[in-house]
Design an enzyme around this catalytic site. Structure first.
Site, short mmCIF file in Angstrom:
data_model
loop_
_atom_site.label_atom_id
_atom_site.label_comp_id
_atom_site.label_asym_id
_atom_site.label_seq_id
_atom_site.Cartn_x
_atom_site.Cartn_y
_atom_site.Cartn_z
N LYS A 190 36.83 39.67 34.77
CA LYS A 190 35.87 39.14 33.80
C LYS A 190 34.87 40.21 33.38
O LYS A 190 34.20 40.81 34.22
CB LYS A 190 35.11 37.95 34.39
N LEU A 194 31.50 33.06 37.87
CA LEU A 194 30.71 34.28 37.90
C LEU A 194 29.67 34.14 36.80
O LEU A 194 29.97 33.63 35.72
CB LEU A 194 31.58 35.52 37.63
N ASP A 195 28.45 34.60 37.07
CA ASP A 195 27.39 34.52 36.08
C ASP A 195 27.79 35.22 34.78
O ASP A 195 28.61 36.14 34.78
CB ASP A 195 26.10 35.17 36.60
N TYR A 196 27.15 34.80 33.71
CA TYR A 196 27.38 35.39 32.38
C TYR A 196 27.26 36.91 32.43
O TYR A 196 28.07 37.63 31.83
CB TYR A 196 26.36 34.79 31.41
N THR A 203 27.55 38.86 35.06
CA THR A 203 28.27 39.46 36.19
C THR A 203 29.73 39.67 35.82
O THR A 203 30.36 38.80 35.21
CB THR A 203 28.18 38.55 37.43
#
Length: 248
Positions: A71, A105-107, A109
């Site tokens: 990602k 996963l955070d935006y 990260t």
């Protein structure tokens, strides 16, 4: 589905519609039909020939698939976004099955994100009792001391959560720019876990990447790349998320 009869809630979870616990709640609530008959008994078993509906939607009998996705930053760990931002499935358009992320996963990260249509596999990997290593690399503002970093091992209270790191190490220091690079291993990932921990000890995260998930890593991949897991990788991840591997 397999060639043998299975419990209804397990079949629903394997389809990727929801978790097994939520499937049980839907069954009890009368939201599930088998061959047009409402089923409310949790012990009910079904065969591959049976037609199962959840909330009026028929389950697709897909073969389970498993993908590893690198990602990039600025991508939402979701199937859609009401703000029009990029989501993970934008990068896996060639996958015909209805897959969804295992966890988030955070935006901001980047790194390893697993996607599947196998609800049981997803639920096992996310269960905290299996203590699967998730290894992150964080670039932080400032250079924390050993004493400050040890707070992560003991646990840091943030709002109503106790945030912990399993292990950590600092392997690069840039005194000129007053930054440091840390490797942090988690077993349980709460919302913005590492960012909140570092904020609490006064060293905000500038950049964060998940580099390893269990036995899986990003070697040879670039942001936006994806690949199917090999059968051996799926088997090894299942072993990590099994009662045989729980530490007593």
């Amino acid at each position: 589905m397999t060639n043998t009869n299975e419990r209804l809630q397990k079949v629903i979870a394997k389809s990727g519609v929801t978790s097994r616990r939520k499937a049980e709640q839907l069954i009890v609530a009368g939201k599930v039909k088998v061959n047009d008959n409402v089923i409310t008994e949790l012990g009910t078993k079904v065969s591959p020939r049976d037609n199962v509906e959840v909330n009026g939607v028929r389950l697709e009998k897909e073969e389970p698939v498993y993908y590893l996705f690198y990602k990039p930053r600025g991508v939402i760990s979701s199937l859609n976004d009401d703000k029009g931002r990029s989501v993970v499935t934008d990068y896996l358009g060639e996958v015909k099955e209805r897959i969804y992320p295992i966890g988030r996963l955070d935006y901001d990260t980047s790194g390893i994100l697993l996607l599947t249509n196998d609800g049981n596999f997803a639920n096992q990997l996310m269960h905290p009792k299996y203590q699967i290593d998730k290894v992150y690399v964080a670039k932080v503002k400032g250079i924390p001391s050993k004493k400050e970093l040890y707070r992560m091992k003991k646990g840091i209270h943030s709002d109503s959560d106790l945030l912990k790191a399993v292990t950590y190490r600092m392997y690069e220091v840039d005194k000129k720019n007053n930054t440091a690079i840390l490797e942090i291993t988690l077993h349980e990932g709460k919302n913005r876990h590492i960012r909140r921990m570092m904020d609490e000890i006064g060293y905000p995260v500038l950049k964060l990447k998940r580099e390893q998930y269990g036995i899986l890593h990003l070697q040879g991949m670039q942001p936006g790349d994806s690949r199917p897991l090999t059968p051996h990788e799926v088997k090894r991840m299942r072993h990590l998320a099994s009662d045989k591997n729980v530490k007593k």
